[in-house]
Design a protein around this motif. Structure first.
Motif, PDB file in Angstrom:
ATOM      1  N   PRO A  34      21.258 -13.976 -22.916  1.00 23.50           N
ATOM      2  CA  PRO A  34      21.536 -12.607 -23.361  1.00 23.50           C
ATOM      3  C   PRO A  34      21.586 -11.628 -22.180  1.00 23.50           C
ATOM      4  N   ARG A  35      22.421 -10.624 -22.313  1.00 18.29           N
ATOM      5  CA  ARG A  35      22.523  -9.542 -21.344  1.00 18.29           C
ATOM      6  C   ARG A  35      22.909  -8.298 -22.123  1.00 18.29           C
ATOM      7  N   ILE A  36      22.645  -7.145 -21.560  1.00 18.67           N
ATOM      8  CA  ILE A  36      22.911  -5.917 -22.286  1.00 18.67           C
ATOM      9  C   ILE A  36      24.413  -5.648 -22.332  1.00 18.67           C
ATOM     10  N   LEU A  37      24.940  -5.536 -23.563  1.00 18.18           N
ATOM     11  CA  LEU A  37      26.372  -5.300 -23.757  1.00 18.18           C
ATOM     12  C   LEU A  37      26.680  -3.849 -24.106  1.00 18.18           C
ATOM     13  N   GLY A  38      25.685  -3.106 -24.582  1.00 21.87           N
ATOM     14  CA  GLY A  38      25.955  -1.727 -24.972  1.00 21.87           C
ATOM     15  C   GLY A  38      24.681  -1.025 -25.381  1.00 21.87           C
ATOM     16  N   ASP A  39      24.837   0.246 -25.726  1.00 26.39           N
ATOM     17  CA  ASP A  39      23.675   1.053 -26.071  1.00 26.39           C
ATOM     18  C   ASP A  39      23.179   0.807 -27.493  1.00 26.39           C
ATOM     19  N   ARG A  40      24.104   0.676 -28.436  1.00 25.98           N
ATOM     20  CA  ARG A  40      23.653   0.580 -29.827  1.00 25.98           C
ATOM     21  C   ARG A  40      24.553  -0.335 -30.650  1.00 25.98           C
ATOM     22  N   ALA A  41      23.907  -1.167 -31.467  1.00 28.71           N
ATOM     23  CA  ALA A  41      24.592  -1.932 -32.509  1.00 28.71           C
ATOM     24  C   ALA A  41      24.032  -1.493 -33.847  1.00 28.71           C
ATOM     25  N   VAL A  42      24.888  -1.407 -34.848  1.00 27.06           N
ATOM     26  CA  VAL A  42      24.484  -0.993 -36.193  1.00 27.06           C
ATOM     27  C   VAL A  42      24.777  -2.130 -37.162  1.00 27.06           C
ATOM     28  N   VAL A  43      23.804  -2.442 -38.005  1.00 26.86           N
ATOM     29  CA  VAL A  43      23.963  -3.460 -39.047  1.00 26.86           C
ATOM     30  C   VAL A  43      23.904  -2.766 -40.397  1.00 26.86           C
ATOM     31  N   ALA A  44      24.951  -2.908 -41.197  1.00 24.55           N
ATOM     32  CA  ALA A  44      24.971  -2.377 -42.561  1.00 24.55           C
ATOM     33  C   ALA A  44      24.475  -3.470 -43.488  1.00 24.55           C
ATOM     34  N   GLY A  45      23.296  -3.264 -44.070  1.00 27.80           N
ATOM     35  CA  GLY A  45      22.707  -4.260 -44.957  1.00 27.80           C
ATOM     36  C   GLY A  45      21.471  -4.878 -44.332  1.00 27.80           C
ATOM     37  N   GLY A  46      20.338  -4.822 -45.044  1.00 27.74           N
ATOM     38  CA  GLY A  46      19.088  -5.319 -44.488  1.00 27.74           C
ATOM     39  C   GLY A  46      18.526  -6.527 -45.198  1.00 27.74           C
ATOM     40  N   SER A  47      19.379  -7.310 -45.874  1.00 25.47           N
ATOM     41  CA  SER A  47      18.912  -8.528 -46.523  1.00 25.47           C
ATOM     42  C   SER A  47      18.846  -9.650 -45.488  1.00 25.47           C
ATOM     43  N   ILE A  48      18.905 -10.912 -45.929  1.00 27.98           N
ATOM     44  CA  ILE A  48      18.736 -12.039 -45.001  1.00 27.98           C
ATOM     45  C   ILE A  48      19.779 -12.001 -43.888  1.00 27.98           C
ATOM     46  N   ALA A  49      21.065 -11.881 -44.247  1.00 31.61           N
ATOM     47  CA  ALA A  49      22.126 -11.908 -43.237  1.00 31.61           C
ATOM     48  C   ALA A  49      21.968 -10.761 -42.248  1.00 31.61           C
ATOM     49  N   GLY A  50      21.723  -9.547 -42.758  1.00 34.78           N
ATOM     50  CA  GLY A  50      21.561  -8.407 -41.883  1.00 34.78           C
ATOM     51  C   GLY A  50      20.338  -8.522 -40.999  1.00 34.78           C
ATOM     52  N   THR A  51      19.261  -9.084 -41.542  1.00 30.60           N
ATOM     53  CA  THR A  51      18.038  -9.279 -40.763  1.00 30.60           C
ATOM     54  C   THR A  51      18.275 -10.240 -39.602  1.00 30.60           C
ATOM     55  N   LEU A  52      18.955 -11.339 -39.883  1.00 30.73           N
ATOM     56  CA  LEU A  52      19.234 -12.315 -38.829  1.00 30.73           C
ATOM     57  C   LEU A  52      20.182 -11.737 -37.791  1.00 30.73           C
ATOM     58  N   ALA A  53      21.181 -10.973 -38.249  1.00 33.73           N
ATOM     59  CA  ALA A  53      22.101 -10.344 -37.299  1.00 33.73           C
ATOM     60  C   ALA A  53      21.353  -9.384 -36.383  1.00 33.73           C
ATOM     61  N   ALA A  54      20.452  -8.589 -36.965  1.00 35.22           N
ATOM     62  CA  ALA A  54      19.687  -7.641 -36.159  1.00 35.22           C
ATOM     63  C   ALA A  54      18.820  -8.367 -35.138  1.00 35.22           C
ATOM     64  N   ARG A  55      18.244  -9.482 -35.546  1.00 38.34           N
ATOM     65  CA  ARG A  55      17.423 -10.260 -34.594  1.00 38.34           C
ATOM     66  C   ARG A  55      18.253 -10.698 -33.387  1.00 38.34           C
ATOM     67  N   VAL A  56      19.446 -11.213 -33.614  1.00 40.36           N
ATOM     68  CA  VAL A  56      20.299 -11.660 -32.514  1.00 40.36           C
ATOM     69  C   VAL A  56      20.757 -10.471 -31.677  1.00 40.36           C
ATOM     70  N   LEU A  57      21.192  -9.416 -32.331  1.00 40.27           N
ATOM     71  CA  LEU A  57      21.703  -8.244 -31.610  1.00 40.27           C
ATOM     72  C   LEU A  57      20.634  -7.596 -30.743  1.00 40.27           C
ATOM     73  N   SER A  58      19.361  -7.743 -31.120  1.00 43.71           N
ATOM     74  CA  SER A  58      18.286  -7.114 -30.350  1.00 43.71           C
ATOM     75  C   SER A  58      18.199  -7.658 -28.931  1.00 43.71           C
ATOM     76  N   ASP A  59      18.764  -8.830 -28.700  1.00 46.06           N
ATOM     77  CA  ASP A  59      18.784  -9.404 -27.345  1.00 46.06           C
ATOM     78  C   ASP A  59      19.930  -8.861 -26.505  1.00 46.06           C
ATOM     79  N   TRP A  60      20.894  -8.192 -27.143  1.00 48.41           N
ATOM     80  CA  TRP A  60      22.125  -7.830 -26.448  1.00 48.41           C
ATOM     81  C   TRP A  60      22.373  -6.328 -26.381  1.00 48.41           C
ATOM     82  N   TYR A  61      21.666  -5.549 -27.171  1.00 52.20           N
ATOM     83  CA  TYR A  61      21.891  -4.097 -27.220  1.00 52.20           C
ATOM     84  C   TYR A  61      20.562  -3.357 -27.025  1.00 52.20           C
ATOM     85  N   ARG A  62      20.659  -2.209 -26.381  1.00 55.62           N
ATOM     86  CA  ARG A  62      19.442  -1.424 -26.125  1.00 55.62           C
ATOM     87  C   ARG A  62      18.792  -0.943 -27.420  1.00 55.62           C
TER      88      ARG A  62
END
Length: 554
Positions: A34-62
């Motif tokens: 992982p490396r920083i790709l940008g300042d912010r990523a937004v996930v619409a939806g906080g169920s299982i899929a959104g939770t997993l996406a947020a976990r992965v994105l946390s390694d790549w976005y501030r």
């Protein structure tokens, strides 16, 4: 005001790839750094899929912001946006191993939470009312209470220092550049009356809003085409009731799963919950829906081909009323077929592909798609969004085949080509062979668990073994319709001109077209799984069959 929740603990990747190689003998995975790709990523939806996406994105976005219309943090019961969560769920091998990578300590934590962890092959599976030869497979299934598992995962993600949750907040649409070639954020509005519309800027927006996703509409608003939708109508209903466990009923974690078939179209999932009580989910298709009233529910249980379930619940104390959930059709939105797709946008989970839930593929399918998201991020800035969509489609091909081909075995579900009929005729024989031979059980569970591709069921040594074992298989026929007053399960059939058809249709309501049979390819290239859940792989080894070994993880 909507809730703005940030938190501060860490959870980073574990060594699941090494464990996979040790268990399966699979090939090494290419490292993802992982490396920083940008300042912010937004996930619409906080169920299982959104939770997993947020976990992965946390390694790549501030910063990662998760937006959901419900209150989601700390919720361990049913909520409006996930009313299906009360019914039987399972995180199976492939999903379990992917999540083990993202959430180290998952297995021990699941046990501590009281979530039953079982070997896939040691559950009491019944196919065509016959018990399979149970055997240890190494395919672990984390079952029980989905809201408890989901809350655990969400709490881990919310505990990351760069993740914020916006609860009680609606997503109104996308924000894009002047030429509409890139998505630059979303429009949101807190659900408190009188709240103003806000703009939430982002370098990447991920739609994980589920089956009700508005992304097709939002794309047309930006001048893009809507994806074609592939549908398989099944008319499924779940009805679930939980009972207090009586002392001495069962020893240890138990799961009894009579799988629905054309001969026995009523199915069930019976197992322990996180509290130690028992949850019974009944299933019925094409209008034969399990009732919610106590007498009708018990009578439906009595018609199941496994008497143990009725014996366990007939005098048990229910902890509440029965709850029903309907699922009209499996749907695959083919975003990968679009000729154009805006940069800065991704979509995953049920918003892409939602399956007949009796196959237990949903959470694992979301986990598999998150591995595609991680690969996409690792290839930045060279990769475009369409390459990610193609990767997701490749991963979903086998789960879709497994569920829809088996669904087509039921009269009334849709037209069946000759390859489909041959495929399902072989599958019935394979399931009969599973009653005699643990090796056949093992091979089947690896495919049903998405460890091996369906074509492995057609390898010559296994095919010969199955046909030899099935030589004495008795003829089967659909169960006769019951006499007035609830008895055996009814036949599921429909006149040819009134059968629900799988269709490819533009969601705009344009003309529909018959879907080409999923088995248009030669039959030996396919296989199917009837209800067992989904299975293991982890980031890096998720692309194809996991070689060697008898063990996996579900």
């Amino acid at each position: 005001m909507g809730d703005h929740v940030a938190a501060s603990s860490t959870a980073r990747s574990g060594g699941v790839t090494d464990r996979l190689r040790a268990v399966f003998g699979g090939r090494p995975a290419a490292p993802v750094t992982p490396r920083i790709l940008g300042d912010r990523a937004v996930v619409a939806g906080g169920s299982i899929a959104g939770t997993l996406a947020a976990r992965v994105l946390s390694d790549w976005y501030r910063e990662v912001v998760v937006v959901d219309r419900d209150e989601v943090l700390g919720v361990t019961g049913m909520r409006k946006g996930a009313s299906h969560a009360v019914h039987a769920h399972g995180l199976h091998a492939r999903g379990y191993l992917i999540l083990s990578d993202l959430f180290p300590g998952l297995l021990d934590d699941a046990k501590e939470l009281g979530l039953p962890v079982r070997d896939f092959g040691l559950m009491r599976w019944y196919f065509n009312a016959r018990p399979i030869a149970r055997t240890e497979t190494g395919l672990l299934s984390v079952a029980g209470n989905r809201p408890v598992l989901e809350n655990y995962l969400r709490s881990r993600v919310a505990g990351l220092p760069n993740v914020t949750y916006r609860q009680h907040t609606d997503v109104l649409g996308l924000v894009a550049t002047g030429d509409r070639g890139r998505v630059t954020g979303i429009r949101i509005q807190e659900r408190t009356p009188g709240s103003p519309e806000e703009r939430l800027d982002a370098d990447l927006v991920v739609d994980a809003t589920g089956r009700g996703s508005r992304l097709p509409v939002w794309l047309t608003e930006l001048g893009y085409e809507r994806p074609v939708e592939e549908r398989m109508t099944i008319g499924l209903a779940y009805t679930t009731r939980t009972y207090r466990r009586r002392p001495g009923t069962f020893d240890g974690p138990v799961a009894i799963n009579p799988v629905a078939s054309p001969e026995h179209p009523r199915g069930a999932f019976f197992g322990q919950t996180a509290t130690g009580d028992f949850r019974l989910s009944l299933t019925g298709i094409l209008g034969d829906h399990p009732p919610t009233d106590p007498a009708g529910f018990e009578e439906y249980v009595r018609t199941l081909p496994v008497a143990d379930i009725h014996q366990a619940v007939r005098d048990a104390d229910p902890t509440g009323d029965a709850v029903s959930f309907t699922f009209p059709a499996s749907v695959w939105r083919h975003y990968e077929r679009l000729s154009r797709f805006p940069a800065g946008l991704a979509v995953l989970g049920d918003a892409v592909c939602s399956f007949n839930p009796v196959y237990g593929q949903g959470m694992t399918a979301a986990a598999m798609q998150v591995t595609a998201l991680r690969r996409f991020l690792d290839r930045q800035p060279a990769a475009d969004g369409r390459s990610y969509l193609r990767d997701v489609a490749r991963l979903m091909r086998h789960p879709w085949q497994l569920s829809t081909r088996t669904d087509l075995d039921f009269p009334g579900v849709g037209p069946r080509s000759l390859p489909i009929r041959l495929h399902n005729a072989y599958l019935v024989r394979l399931q009969y062979a599973m009653t005699k031979d643990p090796e056949v059980t093992r091979a089947y569970m690896r495919v049903a668990g998405l460890v091996d591709p369906p074509r492995t069921l057609w390898r010559l040594p296994l095919l010969v073994r199955v046909l030899r074992l099935a030589r004495d298989m008795p003829a089967t026929s659909p169960v006769p319709s019951p006499a007035p007053g609830l008895s055996p399960a009814p036949v599921l059939s429909a006149a040819p001109d009134s059968s629900p058809k799988p269709v490819l249709s533009p969601p705009s309501g344009g003309p529909s077209m018959p879907v080409p049979s999923p088995a248009a390819a030669p039959v030996p290239s396919t296989g199917a799984a009837s209800t067992p859940p989904s299975a293991p792989s982890a980031a890096g080894v998720e692309d194809g069959p996991v070689d060697a070994g008898q063990r996996s993880g579900s």
